[in-house]
Design an enzyme around this catalytic site. Structure first.
Site, PDB file in Angstrom:
ATOM      1  N   LYS A 234       0.841  -1.196   0.000  1.00  0.00           N
ATOM      2  CA  LYS A 234       0.000   0.000   0.000  1.00  0.00           C
ATOM      3  C   LYS A 234       0.871   1.240   0.000  1.00  0.00           C
ATOM      4  CE  LYS A 234      -2.626  -1.215   3.696  1.00  0.00           C
ATOM      5  NZ  LYS A 234      -2.439  -2.654   3.929  1.00  0.00           N
TER       6      LYS A 234
HETATM    7  N1  GLU Z   1      -2.538  -4.130   9.409  1.00  0.00           N
HETATM    8  C1  GLU Z   1      -2.026  -5.232   8.632  1.00  0.00           C
HETATM    9  C2  GLU Z   1      -1.874  -4.827   7.160  1.00  0.00           C
HETATM   10  O1  GLU Z   1      -2.411  -3.821   6.736  1.00  0.00           O
HETATM   11  C3  GLU Z   1      -2.915  -6.450   8.715  1.00  0.00           C
HETATM   12  C4  GLU Z   1      -2.927  -7.046  10.058  1.00  0.00           C
HETATM   13  C5  GLU Z   1      -3.820  -8.258  10.247  1.00  0.00           C
HETATM   14  O2  GLU Z   1      -4.725  -8.494   9.445  1.00  0.00           O
HETATM   15  O3  GLU Z   1      -3.603  -8.951  11.241  1.00  0.00           O
HETATM   16  O4  GLU Z   1      -1.198  -5.522   6.438  1.00  0.00           O
END
Ligand code: GLU
Length: 306
Positions: A234
């Site tokens: 991202k």
């Molecule tokens: N915040 C993480 C990400 O955007 C995902 C964390 C999760 O799904 O445990 O990759």
């Protein structure tokens, strides 16, 4: 069926970090987690993981929520922001410190270079004003779990990871602690996310055990790669999802999830698609990897049909 181990009411979640717009891989995870949750009659929550201000992109969380809405993916309940939940993480940390399961660590990254960054006991005698806090991982610590997509996974955490950080020396919460605390606090019974986090799951299960929290069911979805075979990120904002043709994009994501085609004739909105998809979803068909044809840049940009 993909239910919580204790068969309570199913609840899934999508937990993006606001580091940029959603790309095809993150949307695949959003749709996949929605399908697993809805297929088992459960709720689906969204949590914004905004615990790392330097990596955050202003406006990204809003953009991500707008993209989800454009694809008909509406969360149950309030969207939760991790940045407003420091007290919960602090309370969990204090419990672990009080029971001796966590400890202050003054080791620098350089001091741990000799062991490849793996901490198995402090190697420095110098005290820092800003120690990190680590979880003490017992010798021989092995975590085994059943992933709905990848099958049985086993990891020796002491050898592979070592004592891991819960709060960094710069004061930021580690993802591992925050995710475990929030999944439990939000009543999450199924964690469906990208396969890049498969390696983190044993640490999270160990932390759940240390805190006396339930362990959810896990499913790790295939990663969408760029033309060079790298996972989309991202933060490089190179492959934002386009929302102008949501039905076609959903059909493409559905295909990537290994599902037989749905008849699109007569469908006008993403909601039409999702209604049919939640009934037709077959969790056992989700693949571990996507075929190389799913990795070409023209597919990852707009998720258009081949
Ligand atoms: N915040 C993480 C990400 O955007 C995902 C964390 C999760 O799904 O445990 O990759």
């Amino acid at each position: 069926m993909f239910m919580s181990p204790d068969h309570t009411h199913a609840c899934g979640r999508f937990a993006p970090s606001p580091t940029g717009p959603l790309h095809a891989g993150s949307l695949l995870t959003a749709l996949g987690s929605w399908l697993f949750a809805r297929h088992s009659g459960g709720q689906w929550r969204v949590r914004i993981e905004d615990l790392d201000p330097p990596r955050e992109v202003p406006g990204a969380a809003r953009m991500q929520l707008d993209t989800l809405a454009a694809f008909g993916l509406h969360p149950d309940g309030e969207v939760v922001y991790q940045s407003s939940r420091h007290a919960l993480y602090q309370a969990a940390l204090e419990r672990l410190l009080a029971t001796g399961q966590a400890f202050e660590c003054h080791c620098s990254r350089r001091a741990l270079a000799a062991t490849g960054g793996i901490h198995r006991g402090c190697v420095t005698t110098q005290r820092r004003p800003d120690p990190a806090i680590r979880l003490r991982v017992p010798d021989g610590c092995m975590i085994v779990f059943e992933d709905a997509v990848h099958g049985r996974i086993a990891q020796r955490i002491d050898q592979h990871v070592g004592d891991f950080v819960l709060r960094r020396s710069d004061g930021l919460w580690a993802y591992q602690l925050a995710v475990v605390v929030d999944d439990a606090a939000q009543g999450i019974t199924q964690v469906v996310r990208g396969a890049d986090l498969l390696d983190s799951t044993p640490r999270q299960i160990l932390l759940q055990q240390a805190l006396g929290l339930p362990t959810p069911a896990y499913a790790h979805l295939p990663l969408v790669l760029d033309a060079n075979g790298r996972k989309l990120s991202k933060s490089d904002a190179a492959h934002p999802v386009e929302t102008h043709a949501p039905l076609r994009a959903l059909a493409r994501l559905w295909q990537w999830l290994g599902q037989p085609p749905l008849a699109l004739a007569g469908m006008r909105t993403p909601q039409d698609f999702l209604r049919a998809a939640r009934e037709a979803f077959q969790p056992a068909r989700v693949p571990r990897w996507l075929p190389a044809s799913a990795c070409a840049p023209h597919n990852t940009n707009a998720i258009t049909p081949a």
